[in-house]
Design an enzyme around this catalytic site. Sequence first.
Site, PDB file in Angstrom:
ATOM      1  N   CYS A  26      -0.882  34.150  -9.483  1.00 31.42           N
ATOM      2  CA  CYS A  26       0.417  33.912 -10.121  1.00 31.42           C
ATOM      3  C   CYS A  26       1.223  35.209 -10.186  1.00 31.42           C
ATOM      4  O   CYS A  26       0.723  36.229 -10.645  1.00 31.42           O
ATOM      5  CB  CYS A  26       0.165  33.376 -11.525  1.00 31.42           C
TER       6      CYS A  26
HETATM    7  N1  MHO Z   1       0.607  28.687 -15.587  1.00 30.76           N
HETATM    8  C1  MHO Z   1       1.926  28.797 -15.024  1.00 30.76           C
HETATM    9  C2  MHO Z   1       1.832  29.380 -13.676  1.00 30.76           C
HETATM   10  C3  MHO Z   1       3.114  29.862 -13.232  1.00 30.76           C
HETATM   11  S1  MHO Z   1       2.949  30.845 -11.926  1.00 30.76           S
HETATM   12  C4  MHO Z   1       4.437  31.443 -11.613  1.00 30.76           C
HETATM   13  C5  MHO Z   1       2.593  27.422 -15.017  1.00 30.76           C
HETATM   14  O1  MHO Z   1       1.959  26.492 -15.466  1.00 30.76           O
HETATM   15  O2  MHO Z   1       3.730  27.258 -14.624  1.00 30.76           O
HETATM   16  O3  MHO Z   1       2.538  30.017 -10.805  1.00 30.76           O
END
Ligand code: MHO
Length: 222
Positions: A26
């Site tokens: 991420c």
């Molecule tokens: N846990 C985050 C991840 C975002 S990341 C930019 C979400 O659920 O959006 O992939």
Amino acid sequence: MVSVAMGSFMHDVDVETKKATFAMGCFWEPDVLFGSYKGVIRTRVGYTGGTKKNPTYKSLGDHTEAIDVDYDPVAVKFEELLDVFWNNHDPSARMTRQYSSFIYYHDDDQKKSAESSLQERKAKGCVLTQIVPASEFYEAEGYHQKYRLQQHPWLVEAIGLVRNDQNSLVRSHVAARLNGYVFGRGGKEALEADIVRLGLNDEIAKYVRQYYVKFEGRGLVC
Ligand code: MHO
């Protein structure tokens, strides 16, 4: 289109920079790590490495979440940025394409350094990281840029920016630095030096220190 006064604060920095591009899960976390790292001028998060045109977070196709770093090569060597990369994710984890580990090199020197760092790392265990040439980098949506900073509307406004405004958040040097500090990254000494260098007033300095301390030492978040 939101227009932002970029005149005050140190949003623009006029030094010659080089690019480094990494994927390590991420992209919010690398944004705080690299943004507050020595010699880093600007960061932007986005999608790269795939074939789909104009990917978005909701329609990513075969791209991977990545960070694109503009660094001052006089202040920091690419090899140090490679250390930040290796030391802050698990390159042995089998991930979906969205969160896979990649080093996207921009020239032959970066390629060589990346390959030798990969060999060193492989001596310690399994590594799934791939080293590939950098290709088109599609900036992520405004709300993903400087994500941790944007959790602080007061601070965003205090430095003259507007939440979700992709262009100014990507371009701003001070935003890159504060995005790391408000999440407890970058180091206390670097924070204090930047308060002076960036000309942050007492109110802003106090605010940022408070969150630095709150989040210092916390683990990964996304
Ligand atoms: N846990 C985050 C991840 C975002 S990341 C930019 C979400 O659920 O959006 O992939």
